[in-house]
Design an enzyme around this catalytic site. Structure first.
Site, PDB file in Angstrom:
ATOM      1  N   GLY A 160       0.787  -1.226   0.000  1.00 32.47           N
ATOM      2  CA  GLY A 160       0.000   0.000   0.000  1.00 32.47           C
ATOM      3  C   GLY A 160       0.819   1.276   0.000  1.00 32.47           C
ATOM      4  N   SER A 163       4.582   4.876  -4.487  1.00 28.51           N
ATOM      5  CA  SER A 163       4.944   6.291  -4.610  1.00 28.51           C
ATOM      6  C   SER A 163       4.667   7.040  -3.310  1.00 28.51           C
ATOM      7  CB  SER A 163       4.163   6.935  -5.769  1.00 28.51           C
ATOM      8  OG  SER A 163       4.566   6.388  -7.011  1.00 28.51           O
ATOM      9  N   GLU A 366      14.071  -2.495 -34.176  1.00 30.64           N
ATOM     10  CA  GLU A 366      13.574  -2.201 -35.519  1.00 30.64           C
ATOM     11  C   GLU A 366      14.707  -2.199 -36.545  1.00 30.64           C
ATOM     12  OE1 GLU A 366      11.221   1.350 -35.664  1.00 30.64           O
ATOM     13  OE2 GLU A 366      10.170   0.862 -33.802  1.00 30.64           O
ATOM     14  N   GLU A 393      12.401   3.542  -7.988  1.00 28.50           N
ATOM     15  CA  GLU A 393      13.063   4.716  -7.384  1.00 28.50           C
ATOM     16  C   GLU A 393      12.407   6.026  -7.835  1.00 28.50           C
ATOM     17  OE1 GLU A 393      17.176   4.832  -6.565  1.00 28.50           O
ATOM     18  OE2 GLU A 393      17.417   2.650  -6.758  1.00 28.50           O
ATOM     19  N   SER A 396       7.941   7.910 -13.367  1.00 33.84           N
ATOM     20  CA  SER A 396       8.138   9.076 -14.244  1.00 33.84           C
ATOM     21  C   SER A 396       7.246  10.233 -13.831  1.00 33.84           C
ATOM     22  CB  SER A 396       7.863   8.686 -15.697  1.00 33.84           C
ATOM     23  OG  SER A 396       8.865   7.800 -16.169  1.00 33.84           O
TER      24      SER A 396
END
Length: 412
Positions: A160, A163, A366, A393, A396
């Site tokens: 829980g 972030s 590609e 860590e 974004s």
């Protein structure tokens, strides 16, 4: 040969005071570029590159498929002095600079990002926490082990609290001469190999995040490795769920001050983001270094595919973006060494390098066509490994939030 070279390097640096950029070539020449490194740093770069190519590279595919780090690779990291890069010689470390640690992380990631992140966590999180906040007793007991033979883990995240790290529920109850630890942690890097765990737990939930404290917990105290995750990328790097059930932790194993764990975590993760930027930079460069030679080996329509203008524009663009990521990363590292505020620069480096790692690895596949999509060249692994850069860590979005907050404060 490798071990001799690195130990010679380590012995040479141990004769000197711990280097910072106030003693470096950068400071002596105010006009030096970001590509300017000390002789010691350049030597370390060469030694690590050779170790990665000679020792790690032959094992990369096998480790990825088995999802296990080869024990000889782990031992090699210790033998080469790469698990205590910044640790002082008095504690059996290599006594090098922060930038040296960043160089090591990048060079390893060019070959295997799984090995790189093991080294990264050991140096920029675990070792740094113990060095910065541990008392002399803690340092003497744990730094030599972390530098020479024992893997460590940084244990903050929970089911829980990702972030929102300070919503953690792991509890430590004061019980006289020890604390009783209960709770669980998730997504813990290095936990499969670790014997030392830096565990963040709350000693007084009524104080909120100001009750969070960091404990040095040894596996033999009863740490349970409950589950090893099977992942998309960095598969040889262990990522596990940990359980702590009534574990008795001596009070002398409190790292730093009681209730200051939140402060330590914030500060150390800012440094760690530069390490992840270096790992992502290595991924981008590693994928690029595989793809580019292929472009000048394969021909279509009697022309090397790397000589078609459409292809030239693509690899020129990626080359520029890799270089930009490198400059952001090493600028953040140098600012950190200079003692300047580097939070924004670390967030920018981590965010941009992770974006370019994904882009470079995708383009490399590609460019190599069908063979790039197979495991034959190894470029597809870099693509899988790159994705984690947008997650761990600090996601974004967290990096963007940090950058926006610091930028906007200049204009309000």
């Amino acid at each position: 040969m490798l071990r001799t070279a690195t130990r010679s390097f380590g012995l040479a640096t141990r004769a000197l005071p711990k280097r910072s950029f106030t003693h470096s070539a950068i400071a002596r020449n105010a006009t030096a570029s970001l590509q300017t490194f000390t002789e010691e740093e350049l030597m370390l770069k060469d030694v690590v590159s050779k170790f990665a190519n000679d020792v790690i590279k032959p094992k990369v595919l096998q480790m990825d498929e088995a999802e296990v780090m080869d024990k000889s690779v782990v031992q090699g990291l210790f033998d080469q002095g790469l698990m205590g890069v910044e640790t002082e010689a008095d504690y059996d470390g290599s006594n090098c600079s922060f930038t040296s640690a960043i160089i090591v992380i990048e060079e390893l990631a060019k070959i295997d990002p799984s090995v790189s992140v093991m080294c990264d966590v050991q140096n920029t999180l675990v070792g740094t926490l113990v060095r910065k906040y541990g008392n002399e007793d803690i340092k003497k007991r744990f730094l030599p082990r972390l530098a020479t033979d024992t893997v460590g883990s940084f244990c903050l995240s929970e089911a829980g609290s990702g972030s929102d790290a300070f919503a953690l529920q792991t509890r430590a109850v004061d019980n006289g001469d020890h604390y009783v630890l209960n709770g669980s942690k998730m997504w813990i890097t290095n936990s499969g190999e670790a014997d030392i765990f830096l565990v963040f737990a709350n000693v007084d939930p009524s104080k909120g995040y100001k009750g969070i404290t960091c404990f040095v917990v040894e596996k033999e105290m009863g740490v349970e490795i409950a589950k090893k995750e099977s992942k998309l990328g960095i598969r040889a790097s262990s990522t596990c769920v940990l359980n702590f059930d009534d574990i008795k932790v001596p009070k002398e194993n409190v790292l730093g001050e009681v209730g200051k764990g939140y402060k330590y975590a914030i500060e150390i993760l800012n440094e760690g983001r530069i390490g992840i930027a270096a790992q992502m930079l290595g991924i981008a460069q590693g994928a690029y270094d595989i793809a580019l030679p292929y472009l000048f080996q394969r021909k279509q329509f009697n022309t090397h595919i790397g000589d078609f203008q459409g292809m030239q524009h693509q690899y020129a663009q990626i080359a520029m973006e890799i270089e930009a990521a490198r400059l952001l990363t090493y600028n953040a590292a140098r600012m950190k060494e200079e003692g300047r505020n580097f939070i924004k620069e670390a967030a920018m480096a981590k965010l941009y390098a992770s974006q370019i790692a994904e882009k470079a690895a995708s383009k490399a596949i590609e460019w190599c066509g069908g063979v790039g999509f197979t495991r034959e060249l190894g470029v597809e692994k870099f693509y899988r490994d790159a994705k984690i850069g947008a997650i761990y860590e600090g996601t974004s979005n967290i990096q963007l939030q940090t950058i926006a907050k610091l930028v906007s404060s200049q204009y309000k």
